[in-house]
Design an enzyme around this catalytic site. Sequence first.
Site, PDB file in Angstrom:
ATOM      1  N   LEU A  66       0.834  -1.199   0.000  1.00 40.51           N
ATOM      2  CA  LEU A  66       0.000   0.000   0.000  1.00 40.51           C
ATOM      3  C   LEU A  66       0.867   1.246   0.000  1.00 40.51           C
ATOM      4  CD1 LEU A  66      -2.874  -0.914   2.465  1.00 40.51           C
ATOM      5  CD2 LEU A  66      -2.504  -1.588   0.085  1.00 40.51           C
ATOM      6  N   GLY A 111       1.136  -5.171   1.410  1.00 37.15           N
ATOM      7  CA  GLY A 111       0.097  -5.272   0.391  1.00 37.15           C
ATOM      8  C   GLY A 111       0.575  -5.968  -0.887  1.00 37.15           C
ATOM      9  N   ASN A 135       4.700  -7.412   6.732  1.00 38.37           N
ATOM     10  CA  ASN A 135       5.563  -6.732   7.705  1.00 38.37           C
ATOM     11  C   ASN A 135       4.873  -5.590   8.441  1.00 38.37           C
ATOM     12  OD1 ASN A 135       5.492  -5.386   5.172  1.00 38.37           O
ATOM     13  ND2 ASN A 135       7.230  -4.130   5.765  1.00 38.37           N
ATOM     14  N   GLU A 136       3.538  -5.536   8.372  1.00 39.57           N
ATOM     15  CA  GLU A 136       2.770  -4.423   8.934  1.00 39.57           C
ATOM     16  C   GLU A 136       3.211  -4.005  10.339  1.00 39.57           C
ATOM     17  OE1 GLU A 136       1.583  -6.522   6.849  1.00 39.57           O
ATOM     18  OE2 GLU A 136       0.152  -5.529   5.535  1.00 39.57           O
TER      19      GLU A 136
HETATM   20  N1  CO8 Z   1       4.510   3.722  -0.137  1.00 37.83           N
HETATM   21  C1  CO8 Z   1       4.955   4.918  -0.525  1.00 37.83           C
HETATM   22  N2  CO8 Z   1       6.225   5.142  -0.904  1.00 37.83           N
HETATM   23  C2  CO8 Z   1       7.084   4.098  -0.895  1.00 37.83           C
HETATM   24  C3  CO8 Z   1       6.681   2.824  -0.481  1.00 37.83           C
HETATM   25  C4  CO8 Z   1       5.303   2.642  -0.084  1.00 37.83           C
HETATM   26  N3  CO8 Z   1       4.835   1.464   0.315  1.00 37.83           N
HETATM   27  N4  CO8 Z   1       7.739   1.992  -0.563  1.00 37.83           N
HETATM   28  C5  CO8 Z   1       8.769   2.731  -0.996  1.00 37.83           C
HETATM   29  N5  CO8 Z   1       8.397   4.002  -1.207  1.00 37.83           N
HETATM   30  C6  CO8 Z   1       9.219   5.106  -1.723  1.00 37.83           C
HETATM   31  C7  CO8 Z   1      10.481   5.319  -0.883  1.00 37.83           C
HETATM   32  O1  CO8 Z   1      10.217   6.155   0.222  1.00 37.83           O
HETATM   33  C8  CO8 Z   1      11.394   5.975  -1.882  1.00 37.83           C
HETATM   34  O2  CO8 Z   1      10.999   7.343  -2.011  1.00 37.83           O
HETATM   35  P1  CO8 Z   1      12.079   8.499  -2.348  1.00 37.83           P
HETATM   36  O3  CO8 Z   1      12.577   8.160  -3.718  1.00 37.83           O
HETATM   37  O4  CO8 Z   1      11.274   9.736  -2.281  1.00 37.83           O
HETATM   38  O5  CO8 Z   1      13.133   8.395  -1.277  1.00 37.83           O
HETATM   39  C9  CO8 Z   1      11.047   5.279  -3.195  1.00 37.83           C
HETATM   40  O6  CO8 Z   1       9.736   4.738  -2.994  1.00 37.83           O
HETATM   41  C10 CO8 Z   1      11.999   4.146  -3.549  1.00 37.83           C
HETATM   42  O7  CO8 Z   1      12.119   3.284  -2.441  1.00 37.83           O
HETATM   43  P2  CO8 Z   1      13.522   2.615  -2.012  1.00 37.83           P
HETATM   44  O8  CO8 Z   1      14.651   3.565  -2.241  1.00 37.83           O
HETATM   45  O9  CO8 Z   1      13.352   2.065  -0.643  1.00 37.83           O
HETATM   46  O10 CO8 Z   1      13.609   1.429  -3.104  1.00 37.83           O
HETATM   47  P3  CO8 Z   1      14.399   0.033  -2.993  1.00 37.83           P
HETATM   48  O11 CO8 Z   1      14.392  -0.509  -4.375  1.00 37.83           O
HETATM   49  O12 CO8 Z   1      15.688   0.189  -2.265  1.00 37.83           O
HETATM   50  O13 CO8 Z   1      13.463  -0.889  -2.065  1.00 37.83           O
HETATM   51  C11 CO8 Z   1      11.358  -1.764  -1.282  1.00 37.83           C
HETATM   52  C12 CO8 Z   1      12.184  -1.266  -2.479  1.00 37.83           C
HETATM   53  C13 CO8 Z   1      11.952  -3.082  -0.787  1.00 37.83           C
HETATM   54  C14 CO8 Z   1       9.944  -2.002  -1.772  1.00 37.83           C
HETATM   55  C15 CO8 Z   1      11.417  -0.711  -0.162  1.00 37.83           C
HETATM   56  O14 CO8 Z   1      11.088   0.545  -0.711  1.00 37.83           O
HETATM   57  C16 CO8 Z   1      10.493  -0.965   0.989  1.00 37.83           C
HETATM   58  O15 CO8 Z   1      10.753  -1.826   1.816  1.00 37.83           O
HETATM   59  N6  CO8 Z   1       9.389  -0.197   1.065  1.00 37.83           N
HETATM   60  C17 CO8 Z   1       8.469  -0.245   2.159  1.00 37.83           C
HETATM   61  C18 CO8 Z   1       7.479  -1.304   1.917  1.00 37.83           C
HETATM   62  C19 CO8 Z   1       6.497  -1.405   3.042  1.00 37.83           C
HETATM   63  O16 CO8 Z   1       6.849  -1.541   4.206  1.00 37.83           O
HETATM   64  N7  CO8 Z   1       5.221  -1.344   2.695  1.00 37.83           N
HETATM   65  C20 CO8 Z   1       4.195  -1.468   3.657  1.00 37.83           C
HETATM   66  C21 CO8 Z   1       3.013  -0.676   3.240  1.00 37.83           C
HETATM   67  S1  CO8 Z   1       1.658  -1.031   4.332  1.00 37.83           S
HETATM   68  C22 CO8 Z   1       0.703  -2.192   3.532  1.00 37.83           C
HETATM   69  O17 CO8 Z   1       0.927  -2.492   2.417  1.00 37.83           O
HETATM   70  C23 CO8 Z   1      -0.464  -2.855   4.238  1.00 37.83           C
HETATM   71  C24 CO8 Z   1      -1.066  -2.005   5.253  1.00 37.83           C
HETATM   72  C25 CO8 Z   1      -2.282  -2.648   5.870  1.00 37.83           C
HETATM   73  C26 CO8 Z   1      -3.094  -1.590   6.604  1.00 37.83           C
HETATM   74  C27 CO8 Z   1      -3.435  -1.955   7.978  1.00 37.83           C
HETATM   75  C28 CO8 Z   1      -3.796  -0.723   8.761  1.00 37.83           C
HETATM   76  C29 CO8 Z   1      -4.867  -0.959   9.739  1.00 37.83           C
END
Ligand code: CO8
Length: 260
Positions: A66, A111, A135-136
Site C-alpha cells: 500500500l 500489500g 511486515n505491517e
Molecule cells: N509507499 C509509498 N512510498 C514508498 C513505499 C510505499 N509502500 N515503498 C517505498 N516508497 C518510496 C520510498 O520512500 C522511496 O521514495 P524516495 O525516492 O522519495 O526516497 C522510493 O519509494 C523508492 O524506495 P527505495 O529507495 O526504498 O527502493 P528500494 O528498491 O531500495 O526498495 C522496497 C524497495 C523493498 C519495496 C522498499 O522501498 C520498501 O521496503 N518499502 C516499504 C514497503 C512497506 O513496508 N510497505 C508497507 C506498506 S503497508 C501495507 O501495504 C499494508 C497495510 C495494511 C493496513 C493496515 C492498517 C490498519
Amino acid sequence: TSPKIKVDFDQSTGVAIMQMQSPPVNSLSLDFLTELCISVEKLEMDKSCRGLIITSSQPKVFSAGLDIMEMYGKSPERCGEFWKAVQEMWLKIYGSNMVTIAAINGSSPAGGCLMAMTCDYRIMADNPRYSIGLNETQLGIVAPFWFKDTMTNTVGHRTTEMALELGLLYSSSEALKIGLVDQLVPEDQVLTTATETMTKWLAIPDHARQLSKSMMRKPTIDKLTSNREADIKNFVSFITKDSIQKSLRMYLEMLKKRRG
Ligand code: CO8
C-alpha cells in the site's frame, strides 16, 4: 498520466499478462488500485480470457504494498475511499474465476505480499535480496483479518501467527520453505515459467477448477463481503489516530534515511 497497468491479452492462449508499471516501486495508491480493478474486471468479463499472470515491469520490486502516502495525513473520507479500493482489489483477485499466477520478480512486502497470496500460484525470482511477507507490525500498524485469513489459508496458522506478530519479511528461499511461494526460478525465467505453469492449470476443465476454488475461498471472501463497511470504519479510525500517524511518519523517515 501514463497507465500504471499494462495488459497484454493473447487471444490464442486465453492468457493475459498484467504488468504493474508505476515507478519507482508499484506502491498501491488509490489511482493504481482503481486502474488495476478496472483491468481485472474487464478480463473477468471476457469469457475468452481464462488465465491472468501478474508481474512487475519495475526492476527489483514486485510491489511495495500500500502507498504509505495514502495513509499519512489524509482525511477520514479519503482514507475510507482508499480502503474500499484495497478491499475491492482483494475481492476481485481472490475470487477470480480465472487462473491467477503471480510472477514475483522482486520484493513484495505487505500489500504486495497480499496481492501475490491472492493468486492461485506463486513463482518468485531466486534472489536472496528479494523479500516477501506481511511486515505491517514493523510499521506499527496491524494487518486486518482478511490479510491474516489469506496468509493462514496459504501457510497455516502457526507460521502466520509468528509472521504477523514479528512482521517477518522472508527471503525468497525462506518463502519457499514455508510455502509462501510455490516455486523459485532464476530471475530471467520467472515469466516463462509462469506461462508454462498456466498451461498446466488451464488443462483442467474450468467449471470443476472454479467450483473447487470457490469451495476453498468462499468462506474467507464472505467474511469480508458481509463486513465491508465495518472494516472500512475500523481502518479509518485506526489509521487516523495520532499515535499511528506518528508511527507511519517514523517509518517513512527510516525509509528515506536507509537510502542515503
Ligand atoms: N509507499 C509509498 N512510498 C514508498 C513505499 C510505499 N509502500 N515503498 C517505498 N516508497 C518510496 C520510498 O520512500 C522511496 O521514495 P524516495 O525516492 O522519495 O526516497 C522510493 O519509494 C523508492 O524506495 P527505495 O529507495 O526504498 O527502493 P528500494 O528498491 O531500495 O526498495 C522496497 C524497495 C523493498 C519495496 C522498499 O522501498 C520498501 O521496503 N518499502 C516499504 C514497503 C512497506 O513496508 N510497505 C508497507 C506498506 S503497508 C501495507 O501495504 C499494508 C497495510 C495494511 C493496513 C493496515 C492498517 C490498519
